[in-house]
Design a protein around this motif. Structure first.
Motif, short mmCIF file in Angstrom:
data_model
loop_
_atom_site.label_atom_id
_atom_site.label_comp_id
_atom_site.label_asym_id
_atom_site.label_seq_id
_atom_site.Cartn_x
_atom_site.Cartn_y
_atom_site.Cartn_z
N LYS A 96 0.82 -1.20 0.00
CA LYS A 96 0.00 0.00 0.00
C LYS A 96 0.86 1.26 0.00
O LYS A 96 1.94 1.27 0.60
CB LYS A 96 -0.85 0.03 1.27
CG LYS A 96 -1.97 -1.00 1.28
CD LYS A 96 -3.25 -0.42 0.75
CE LYS A 96 -4.37 -1.44 0.87
NZ LYS A 96 -5.65 -0.96 0.39
N ALA A 97 0.35 2.28 -0.64
CA ALA A 97 0.96 3.60 -0.59
C ALA A 97 -0.19 4.61 -0.44
O ALA A 97 -1.33 4.31 -0.81
CB ALA A 97 1.77 3.87 -1.84
N PHE A 98 0.14 5.75 0.10
CA PHE A 98 -0.89 6.76 0.40
C PHE A 98 -0.45 8.12 -0.12
O PHE A 98 0.69 8.52 0.08
CB PHE A 98 -1.10 6.86 1.91
CG PHE A 98 -1.49 5.54 2.54
CD1 PHE A 98 -2.81 5.25 2.80
CD2 PHE A 98 -0.51 4.60 2.85
CE1 PHE A 98 -3.16 4.02 3.36
CE2 PHE A 98 -0.86 3.37 3.41
CZ PHE A 98 -2.18 3.09 3.66
N ARG A 99 -1.35 8.79 -0.80
CA ARG A 99 -1.06 10.17 -1.23
C ARG A 99 -2.32 11.00 -1.05
O ARG A 99 -3.40 10.58 -1.48
CB ARG A 99 -0.64 10.20 -2.71
CG ARG A 99 0.67 9.49 -2.93
CD ARG A 99 1.13 9.57 -4.37
NE ARG A 99 2.27 8.68 -4.56
CZ ARG A 99 2.91 8.47 -5.69
NH1 ARG A 99 2.52 9.12 -6.79
NH2 ARG A 99 3.92 7.65 -5.77
N ASN A 100 -2.14 12.15 -0.46
CA ASN A 100 -3.29 13.01 -0.23
C ASN A 100 -3.61 13.77 -1.51
O ASN A 100 -3.46 14.99 -1.58
CB ASN A 100 -2.96 13.96 0.92
CG ASN A 100 -4.20 14.46 1.59
OD1 ASN A 100 -5.32 14.13 1.18
ND2 ASN A 100 -4.03 15.28 2.61
N GLU A 101 -4.01 13.04 -2.53
CA GLU A 101 -4.25 13.61 -3.86
C GLU A 101 -5.23 14.78 -3.75
O GLU A 101 -6.23 14.70 -3.04
CB GLU A 101 -4.84 12.56 -4.80
CG GLU A 101 -3.89 11.41 -5.13
CD GLU A 101 -2.84 11.77 -6.17
OE1 GLU A 101 -2.89 12.90 -6.71
OE2 GLU A 101 -1.95 10.93 -6.41
N ILE A 102 -4.94 15.84 -4.47
CA ILE A 102 -5.80 17.02 -4.42
C ILE A 102 -7.18 16.70 -4.99
O ILE A 102 -8.20 17.12 -4.46
CB ILE A 102 -5.15 18.17 -5.22
CG1 ILE A 102 -3.88 18.63 -4.50
CG2 ILE A 102 -6.12 19.34 -5.41
CD1 ILE A 102 -2.99 19.54 -5.30
N ASN A 103 -7.18 15.93 -6.05
CA ASN A 103 -8.45 15.70 -6.74
C ASN A 103 -8.57 14.24 -7.19
O ASN A 103 -8.33 13.93 -8.34
CB ASN A 103 -8.47 16.65 -7.95
CG ASN A 103 -9.86 16.84 -8.50
OD1 ASN A 103 -10.83 16.30 -7.97
ND2 ASN A 103 -9.95 17.59 -9.58
N PRO A 104 -8.93 13.33 -6.26
CA PRO A 104 -9.07 11.93 -6.67
C PRO A 104 -10.16 11.83 -7.72
O PRO A 104 -11.18 12.51 -7.61
CB PRO A 104 -9.52 11.22 -5.38
CG PRO A 104 -9.31 12.18 -4.28
CD PRO A 104 -9.35 13.54 -4.87
#
Ligand code: ATP
Length: 545
Positions: free
Chosen positions: A261-269
């Motif tokens: 797993k990886a996590f990114r606080n994407e601005i606009n999923p």
């Protein structure tokens, strides 16, 4: 795309996370079929990397790491996207993903309102009534609040004014009290990314937004307790390079492979699972001798293209983008993006980057621990270069669904009526369910007994299901819709013997009257042939390997 998303929910491939609470943007749950599909994909990647090759070992690092890792890797300082906000709707976008627009831009310096009306932005409302009624003759009050709108060339200013009015109303001014919009200038603009393509409203200036999800370790939530959910799996493999090298006794070139797993606080999923905030990666760090990076970059490009073909994504659907210098990560000495033709556009599935010795160097310097390789041949020590094929599990699952989805008009196998057949044409290797066993009729104990027997024989070998409800045609359709490549039907010929002589699916002859054969139905062609029950395990296993 809508059809695929609906099918995913209807048949249990993918659900919205926390659905009963209204969902969570950028997070998805894989249902019973989705998890099988995803597992097949990951297993095949794992097998291709760690089983079928001698020069790669597997690894499984933790998601939480010492925050110093993210400082040294450059993520704390540079793992960010430029964020812009629509001044009208406050919706946020990635500045580099704004579609450039052309048209006439109208720049307003603000509005004029009646002199006696207060300015809500300063919450400075004068008392109304009394003497205020005499102020009607006073000059209107000018409110300075800049805003701009882009409209296509040829459209009247009224369309710009409409959006501008909405903007000033959103700031608290009352529509009927706006005496005028104060136009400062108009301008013809070309390929501008300063306006929201959805409504023409001006976007804010970009600001840098770090994509890492921050968290605290332990009970005290102060700065010293901060760490991050990993935004990529790669770093643990660099940090543990020495340990892995020592225990595996590999010589360069060799690789470390990891899925996680990886996590990114994407601005606009968006685009379903394509851009999520929680996702999985399949990453290989391939360590090579200095100077050989470019050669290995090209070797890995070919390897990976062949791999996608092996999971049913044709070469023609993958676009290889040589990432231009200006778009490459600063440490990269060359990057290819493998892009797939999704229904929403051609978008990245995997990045293959020549990272030089950047990562090992950074960690060696920051930790003070040597991460060099001792070359027995030349008796010298040096930092290895790295070529990294980094693929997204979720994006590849989505590509498999998009590639597999098909609709065709067919005649119902029983009633002869025309109908639409929805079929997921997964390659057997990826299909969540490999085969379904059906007794032709549910109420014929002899058929049911044999079908159950076949099911039990196959069950330990491969993912197989048993279904006896509904007419056989309906059962075939349901299996087609989830991409099951083989249907096995126990019918009257199984009991009474084959009606006529034929060649079985395995190529061996079947004599007229021969018992213990079943119908084997192929999902893609709907072709039916007979096969001896005894031949089923070997036949199916070779098809799904
Ligand atoms: P993008 O430009 O699309 O944001 P990226 O170039 O930042 O992606 P990498 O850092 O190269 O992506 O990550 C490697 C792979 O991880 C990508 O090719 C993709 O398959 C996957 N990935 C990255 N971000 C996401 C995400 N937000 N959701 C799903 N998969 C992702």
């Amino acid at each position: 795309m809508e059809k695929i998303v609906a099918l995913c929910k209807r048949r249990g491939f993918i659900f919205q996370s926390s659905e009963i609470y209204g969902g969570l943007n950028g997070a998805w749950d894989y249902g019973p079929l989705g998890v099988e599909l995803k597992r097949n994909l990951k297993d095949y990647w794992w097998k291709s990397m760690t089983q079928l090759r001698d020069d790669i070992v597997g690894f499984d690092g933790s998601i939480l790491m010492n925050a110093a890792v993210w400082k040294a890797s450059g993520h704390v300082d540079t793992f960010s996207d430029p964020l812009v906000e629509c001044k009208l709707t406050n919706k946020r976008y990635r500045a580099d993903q704004i579609e450039p627009q052309s048209g006439t831009a109208y720049y307003y310096s603000g509005i004029s309102i009646p002199a006696f009306v207060g300015d809500p932005s300063t919450a400075n409302m004068p008392p109304l009534g009394g003497a205020d009624i005499f102020k009607f003759s006073v000059e209107p009050k000018k409110i300075e609040l800049q805003f701009a709108v882009l409209v296509p060339i040829g459209k009247p200013e009224a369309s710009a004014q409409k959006i501008a009015r909405q903007f000033y109303v959103s700031k608290g001014y009352i529509e009927s009290q706006i005496i005028s919009l104060n136009l400062q200038k108009t301008e013809i603009v070309e390929n501008s990314t300063a306006f929201n393509p959805e409504n023409g409203a001006q976007l804010s200036e970009p600001r840098v937004f770090n994509l890492m999800l921050k968290t605290y370790i332990g009970p005290v939530q102060d700065e010293s307790a901060v760490t991050y959910l990993r935004p990529e799996t790669a770093q643990a493999m660099f940090v543990q390079f020495k340990n892995v090298l020592d225990v595996s006794q590999k010589k360069l070139p060799f690789g470390i492979a990891q899925i996680g797993k990886a996590f990114r606080n994407e601005i606009n999923p968006r685009n379903f699972t394509f851009r999520s905030r929680e996702f999985e990666q399949m990453e290989l760090e391939f360590f090579v001798k200095p100077g050989t990076g470019p050669e290995w970059l090209n070797k890995w490009l070919e390897e990976r293209l062949a791999w996608y073909e092996a999971i049913g994504i044709p070469r023609a659907k993958i676009h290889v983008l040589t990432v231009p210098d200006k778009d490459r990560a600063f440490y990269s000495q060359g990057t290819y993006d493998l892009e797939y033709e999704f229904p929403f556009g051609i978008q990245e599935l995997e990045g293959i980057a020549h990272r030089g010795n950047y990562d090992l160097k950074q960690h060696q310097e920051a930790s003070g621990k040597p991460l060099e390789y001792f070359d027995e041949e030349s008796k010298t020590k040096y930092l290895a270069e790295v070529v990294e094929p980094s693929a997204g599990v979720d994006r590849t699952v989505l590509a498999l669904l998009c590639e597999g989805y098909d609709e065709e008009t067919v005649k119902d196998e029983e009633s002869g009526k025309e109908e639409t057949r929805v079929v997921l044409r997964f390659c057997p290797r990826m299909a969540p369910i490999k085969a379904s066993v059906f007794p032709l009729l549910k109420n014929k104990p002899e058929l049911v007994a044999i079908a159950k027997d076949i099911y039990k024989t196959l069950q330990p070998l491969l993912k197989v299901t048993y279904a006896d409800t509904a007419a056989i045609g309906r059962r075939y359709r349901r299996a087609d819709e989830i991409g099951t490549p083989f249907g096995i039907t126990v019918d009257f010929e199984t009991l009474e013997g084959a009606k006529e002589a034929s060649t079985s699916a395995t190529g061996t002859p079947i004599a007229a009257g021969q018992k213990d054969t079943v119908t084997l139905r192929h999902r893609d062609t709907m072709k039916q042939e007979r096969i001896a029950i005894a031949d089923l395990p070997a036949y199916l296993l070779t098809k799904i390997a």
